[in-house]
Motif scaffolding. Sequence first.
Motif, PDB file in Angstrom:
ATOM      1  N   ASP A  30      -2.593  -5.196  11.255  1.00 45.42           N
ATOM      2  CA  ASP A  30      -1.266  -4.725  10.838  1.00 45.42           C
ATOM      3  C   ASP A  30      -1.230  -3.211  10.734  1.00 45.42           C
ATOM      4  N   ARG A  80       2.274  -1.973  11.910  1.00 42.43           N
ATOM      5  CA  ARG A  80       2.833  -0.990  10.974  1.00 42.43           C
ATOM      6  C   ARG A  80       2.619   0.451  11.427  1.00 42.43           C
ATOM      7  N   ARG A  89       3.094   4.511   7.340  1.00 45.22           N
ATOM      8  CA  ARG A  89       3.228   3.170   7.894  1.00 45.22           C
ATOM      9  C   ARG A  89       4.571   2.559   7.537  1.00 45.22           C
ATOM     10  N   GLN A  92       6.974  -0.902   6.845  1.00 43.60           N
ATOM     11  CA  GLN A  92       6.800  -2.153   6.118  1.00 43.60           C
ATOM     12  C   GLN A  92       7.018  -3.317   7.077  1.00 43.60           C
ATOM     13  N   GLY A 105       2.638  -5.517   3.095  1.00 44.31           N
ATOM     14  CA  GLY A 105       2.934  -4.100   3.108  1.00 44.31           C
ATOM     15  C   GLY A 105       2.026  -3.320   2.193  1.00 44.31           C
TER      16      GLY A 105
END
Length: 412
Positions: free
Chosen positions: A72, A77, A93, A95, A102
Amino acid sequence: MGWTKSGIVSEALGARRADKAALEALLLDARARTLRLFAAYEAALGPELRVPCTPELNLPLWELGHVGWFADWWIARNPQRHLGTQADPDVPRTQPHQPGRGASSDSLYNSSTVAHDRRWQLELPDAGATRAQLEASLADTLALLQTAEDDDQGLYFHRLALFHEDMHAEAAVYMAQTLGFDPGETAHPRPSVPPAFQTLRLDSGIWTLGKAPDGFVFDNELGAHAVPVAAFEIDAQPVRWAQYLQFVNQGGYRDRACWSDAGWQWLSRNGATAPRYLRSTVAGWEQQTHGRWQPLDMEAAACHLTAFEAEAWCRWAGRRLPTEAEWERAAHSAEGFAWGEVWEWTSSPFTPYPGFVAQPYVDYSRPWFDGRPVLKGASLATVPRMRHPKYRNYFPHERNDILSGFRSAVSV
């Protein structure tokens, strides 16, 4: 699969150059292995998946969550994922659309900011929630793969996520050995190797350490530079138990002359009288494998050895560990050089090559240029796509939970 220079590298090269279609299949394969290993941990440890807080171990739930978080962080992200190695590692980054993946996950799974021992104090999601997050992460990873540019920069972070997951899968295998249970992993078969004590001689020459950019390349591999290599002799295979235990049986663990100062301190501190997972019985040597004692295969490569033990055997035998350049030169050019059973200690410290520049995952190499040795090769738990003779592994001298052995060399 080949185990000499002629056949072992092709799968690794294919993975490092994998296009979008091939990369999708590899990511799915890596995830399937991760989930199989995690299921074995659940069966062995129970739903809480607790393990002792030691430098050798990580919490299985943290490991699983970290794998998904890593993908991620660098893909779903990362607004600069298309820039590959030119991406700003500190770019803010975004969400994700799935809740729970997140900023809250950053405080749990970011290995750069969450210290090892701190992980035991965290309130981690349970196994079901962690699996769900991992599934959502993979869905995002694969969806974004479809829209990525099909070139080295566009695919850089997808390849990085693949190899990162492969590394954690191998760690799960040797952590299971530390914990004393069978991870359900079918190791790659042991290669056919040359007769014991066979050696190879290479004349003096120039060897190029490092690589030019070509597909995916780890930052510590970049920086091709020529180094002179004097004539040397090197074992055709890693040292076998039959060879290593001669040293043990002749009192090598009591002979101060065989050990470096640091090695003797390690030996004295730990009270070691034989390699880890071995014991001597009236019936002969036995090895503890997945928590069970069984007769030792004397023809197998000696494994779970520290760099100190490898160095001590070499002094006893009148030999030495090869340098990184010697190992690579033999792996690339010497017929009969068999590798891939164990990670092999070398005498070379893990240092940056000329012109080193950290890639966006800045903590992959840069923090570890601290004098620890380079290990070369691969182990039986290393997925074939990770087996590349230019790959540089690196662990502190005292680690013997990893699947580490060695071969010896001598100048001629």
